[in-house]
Motif scaffolding. Sequence first.
Motif, PDB file in Angstrom:
ATOM      1  N   ILE A 287       0.816  -1.224   0.000  1.00  0.00           N
ATOM      2  CA  ILE A 287       0.000   0.000   0.000  1.00  0.00           C
ATOM      3  C   ILE A 287       0.839   1.258   0.000  1.00  0.00           C
ATOM      4  CG2 ILE A 287      -1.718   1.333   1.297  1.00  0.00           C
ATOM      5  CD1 ILE A 287      -2.776  -1.320   2.397  1.00  0.00           C
ATOM      6  N   ASP A 288       1.869   1.305   0.852  1.00  0.00           N
ATOM      7  CA  ASP A 288       2.583   2.567   1.036  1.00  0.00           C
ATOM      8  C   ASP A 288       3.996   2.319   1.543  1.00  0.00           C
ATOM      9  OD1 ASP A 288       2.632   5.490   1.146  1.00  0.00           O
ATOM     10  OD2 ASP A 288       2.636   5.276   3.325  1.00  0.00           O
ATOM     11  N   SER A 289       4.905   3.207   1.153  1.00  0.00           N
ATOM     12  CA  SER A 289       6.275   3.203   1.651  1.00  0.00           C
ATOM     13  C   SER A 289       6.654   4.658   1.881  1.00  0.00           C
ATOM     14  CB  SER A 289       7.214   2.554   0.633  1.00  0.00           C
ATOM     15  OG  SER A 289       8.508   2.406   1.163  1.00  0.00           O
ATOM     16  N   ASN A 290       6.927   4.993   3.164  1.00  0.00           N
ATOM     17  CA  ASN A 290       7.037   6.399   3.519  1.00  0.00           C
ATOM     18  C   ASN A 290       8.175   6.625   4.514  1.00  0.00           C
ATOM     19  OD1 ASN A 290       6.338   9.149   4.013  1.00  0.00           O
ATOM     20  ND2 ASN A 290       4.190   8.638   3.615  1.00  0.00           N
ATOM     21  N   MET A 291       8.977   7.651   4.275  1.00  0.00           N
ATOM     22  CA  MET A 291      10.014   8.044   5.221  1.00  0.00           C
ATOM     23  C   MET A 291       9.346   8.666   6.443  1.00  0.00           C
ATOM     24  SD  MET A 291      13.184  10.692   4.618  1.00  0.00           S
ATOM     25  CE  MET A 291      13.529   9.966   3.008  1.00  0.00           C
ATOM     26  N   CYS A 292       9.673   8.176   7.642  1.00  0.00           N
ATOM     27  CA  CYS A 292       8.982   8.676   8.837  1.00  0.00           C
ATOM     28  C   CYS A 292       9.795   8.363  10.084  1.00  0.00           C
ATOM     29  CB  CYS A 292       7.593   8.041   8.944  1.00  0.00           C
ATOM     30  SG  CYS A 292       6.639   8.639  10.359  1.00  0.00           S
ATOM     31  N   CYS A 293       9.765   9.295  11.056  1.00  0.00           N
ATOM     32  CA  CYS A 293      10.503   9.101  12.309  1.00  0.00           C
ATOM     33  C   CYS A 293       9.590   8.644  13.434  1.00  0.00           C
ATOM     34  CB  CYS A 293      11.201  10.395  12.717  1.00  0.00           C
ATOM     35  SG  CYS A 293      10.064  11.733  13.148  1.00  0.00           S
ATOM     36  N   GLY A 294       8.288   8.579  13.200  1.00  0.00           N
ATOM     37  CA  GLY A 294       7.335   8.323  14.275  1.00  0.00           C
ATOM     38  C   GLY A 294       7.212   6.872  14.679  1.00  0.00           C
ATOM     39  N   THR A 295       6.384   6.647  15.704  1.00  0.00           N
ATOM     40  CA  THR A 295       6.107   5.296  16.193  1.00  0.00           C
ATOM     41  C   THR A 295       4.831   4.786  15.542  1.00  0.00           C
ATOM     42  OG1 THR A 295       4.927   6.200  18.102  1.00  0.00           O
ATOM     43  CG2 THR A 295       7.245   5.712  18.384  1.00  0.00           C
ATOM     44  N   HIS A 296       4.825   3.488  15.186  1.00  0.00           N
ATOM     45  CA  HIS A 296       3.700   2.935  14.428  1.00  0.00           C
ATOM     46  C   HIS A 296       3.288   1.566  14.944  1.00  0.00           C
ATOM     47  CE1 HIS A 296       3.523   5.954  11.175  1.00  0.00           C
ATOM     48  NE2 HIS A 296       4.814   6.107  11.442  1.00  0.00           N
ATOM     49  N   VAL A 297       2.057   1.171  14.576  1.00  0.00           N
ATOM     50  CA  VAL A 297       1.577  -0.171  14.884  1.00  0.00           C
ATOM     51  C   VAL A 297       2.322  -1.163  13.995  1.00  0.00           C
ATOM     52  CG1 VAL A 297      -0.686   0.692  15.578  1.00  0.00           C
ATOM     53  CG2 VAL A 297      -0.314  -0.026  13.208  1.00  0.00           C
ATOM     54  N   SER A 298       2.214  -2.454  14.296  1.00  0.00           N
ATOM     55  CA  SER A 298       2.898  -3.465  13.487  1.00  0.00           C
ATOM     56  C   SER A 298       1.963  -4.165  12.499  1.00  0.00           C
ATOM     57  CB  SER A 298       3.555  -4.504  14.395  1.00  0.00           C
ATOM     58  OG  SER A 298       2.612  -5.061  15.286  1.00  0.00           O
ATOM     59  N   ASN A 299       0.652  -3.887  12.623  1.00  0.00           N
ATOM     60  CA  ASN A 299      -0.309  -4.468  11.694  1.00  0.00           C
ATOM     61  C   ASN A 299      -1.514  -3.536  11.645  1.00  0.00           C
ATOM     62  OD1 ASN A 299      -2.677  -6.298  10.839  1.00  0.00           O
ATOM     63  ND2 ASN A 299      -0.915  -7.667  10.571  1.00  0.00           N
ATOM     64  N   LEU A 300      -2.109  -3.370  10.462  1.00  0.00           N
ATOM     65  CA  LEU A 300      -3.242  -2.449  10.355  1.00  0.00           C
ATOM     66  C   LEU A 300      -4.403  -2.854  11.253  1.00  0.00           C
ATOM     67  CD1 LEU A 300      -3.507  -1.481   6.558  1.00  0.00           C
ATOM     68  CD2 LEU A 300      -2.385  -0.254   8.420  1.00  0.00           C
ATOM     69  N   SER A 301      -4.478  -4.151  11.608  1.00  0.00           N
ATOM     70  CA  SER A 301      -5.550  -4.584  12.503  1.00  0.00           C
ATOM     71  C   SER A 301      -5.445  -3.917  13.873  1.00  0.00           C
ATOM     72  CB  SER A 301      -5.552  -6.102  12.652  1.00  0.00           C
ATOM     73  OG  SER A 301      -4.350  -6.545  13.252  1.00  0.00           O
ATOM     74  N   ASP A 302      -4.232  -3.441  14.240  1.00  0.00           N
ATOM     75  CA  ASP A 302      -4.054  -2.732  15.506  1.00  0.00           C
ATOM     76  C   ASP A 302      -4.801  -1.398  15.520  1.00  0.00           C
ATOM     77  OD1 ASP A 302      -2.319  -4.704  16.544  1.00  0.00           O
ATOM     78  OD2 ASP A 302      -0.621  -3.819  15.485  1.00  0.00           O
ATOM     79  N   LEU A 303      -5.154  -0.913  14.338  1.00  0.00           N
ATOM     80  CA  LEU A 303      -5.896   0.350  14.268  1.00  0.00           C
ATOM     81  C   LEU A 303      -7.347   0.173  14.695  1.00  0.00           C
ATOM     82  CD1 LEU A 303      -4.630   1.825  10.857  1.00  0.00           C
ATOM     83  CD2 LEU A 303      -3.750   2.250  13.150  1.00  0.00           C
ATOM     84  N   GLN A 304      -7.864  -1.035  14.622  1.00  0.00           N
ATOM     85  CA  GLN A 304      -9.239  -1.381  14.986  1.00  0.00           C
ATOM     86  C   GLN A 304     -10.249  -0.833  13.975  1.00  0.00           C
ATOM     87  OE1 GLN A 304      -8.448   0.386  18.946  1.00  0.00           O
ATOM     88  NE2 GLN A 304      -9.489  -1.419  19.754  1.00  0.00           N
ATOM     89  N   VAL A 305     -10.326   0.484  13.849  1.00  0.00           N
ATOM     90  CA  VAL A 305     -11.297   1.110  12.953  1.00  0.00           C
ATOM     91  C   VAL A 305     -10.880   2.552  12.723  1.00  0.00           C
ATOM     92  CG1 VAL A 305     -12.804   1.884  14.845  1.00  0.00           C
ATOM     93  CG2 VAL A 305     -13.783   1.535  12.577  1.00  0.00           C
ATOM     94  N   ILE A 306     -11.270   3.113  11.572  1.00  0.00           N
ATOM     95  CA  ILE A 306     -11.045   4.529  11.268  1.00  0.00           C
ATOM     96  C   ILE A 306     -12.385   5.161  10.923  1.00  0.00           C
ATOM     97  CG2 ILE A 306     -10.148   6.130   9.504  1.00  0.00           C
ATOM     98  CD1 ILE A 306      -7.581   4.499   9.478  1.00  0.00           C
ATOM     99  N   LYS A 307     -12.644   6.307  11.488  1.00  0.00           N
ATOM    100  CA  LYS A 307     -13.846   7.069  11.163  1.00  0.00           C
ATOM    101  C   LYS A 307     -13.453   8.424  10.597  1.00  0.00           C
ATOM    102  CE  LYS A 307     -18.069   8.338  10.787  1.00  0.00           C
ATOM    103  NZ  LYS A 307     -18.873   7.745   9.691  1.00  0.00           N
TER     104      LYS A 307
END
Length: 409
Positions: free
Chosen positions: A201-221
Amino acid sequence: MVFRCQRDSWARQFTTRVVSCRAAELQPEGGGEPVPGFQVVLEDTILFPEGGGQPDDRGLIGDVPVLRVTRRGPEAVHFVPAALEPGTEVLLSLDWERRFDHMQQHSGQHLISAIAEQMFGFKTTSWELGRQRSVIELDTPMVTAEQVEALEKSVNEKIRDRVPVTVRELAAGDPEIETVKSRGLPDDHVGPVRIVDIKGIDSNMCCGTHVSNLSDLQVIKLLGVEKGKKNKTNLVFLAGNRVLKSIEQSHSTEKALTSLLKNGPGEHVEAVRRLQSSVKLLQKNNLNLLRDIAVLIARDFKSKPAPRQLFVLHRKEGDSEFMNIIANEIGTEETLLFLTVGDEKEAGLFLLAGPVEAVENLGPRVAELLGGKGAGKRGRFQGKATKMSRRGEVQALLQDFVSHQKPES
């Protein structure tokens, strides 16, 4: 430098050593007096310093609270209220609720930005991780409701697909860096470059902290769009636990409205509309009554056999129109009027009306006594007051002025 928090976003405790500690001051985010304390640098840290649109972490060094974490070149600087001895081994503890919230919002932003560009060609120009909601600035003058709905459906499908999220480190000169999305590196950046990949889906330069799987997001509104800067649109969103909290808050509000309005959720809007109509009608009737009262007050004053040179009136209910109707009805050629409405001791409105020269002379002094501001012309000076408790002093001033005027022959 890549910190431990960037290599392992899930680490909640970590043992390290104090490298340096020096006295410093912290400027509060909301303004106010600087807070005295100390800037502490550790060998490594699990507390993320602000960057990439993501706020900094909070936590403890031992039992000392960390009030701010910032990046200074290759170092993470921890601001604490108590001094720490260099060389001391310390246990870092992370405020996990705050961190996981930031991880969900940040990874959510990467996903939304990537899908928005794939589906509609909307590029992300900036974003903000707010305390209540997050905003993505899209490089487009308009996003339709249909596009928002389609985007929300797509990002949530990716979450249900359990797509992996991984982090890679590349050397600063690696040619692969040129193939990933980036808004550039800070001028003082040193060490490897982090790449956050959402598989396929995406490849992005970033310094932040992130989840390890999109399922960790649960849901987006997606809450909708707002007009942004020139030719930009702001997309507002919630991710993960923020969605659950929003639903909980909405449900609590719904229950309270059901109790107050005595009907079901589906009837709330219509019930409020009826109440608004009733309130508007009552306000209109109230204004008409105030106008009638103003006319009666003025006529009663004029009916006196020997009209006074000074007329003073205070009424809790009323407005500028109420006071001006009284002044119009009484007339201001011979009578000096001091009218006030509002709280008897604190804030309110005032009107001084009468002969032009007298009002020009007295108006600013009246405003000063009442702790307010005003302006006037053609024999009327009106404004807002903050010290209505001093109306007696104004009346004494006006009475003294009137008593020194020579009666007309």
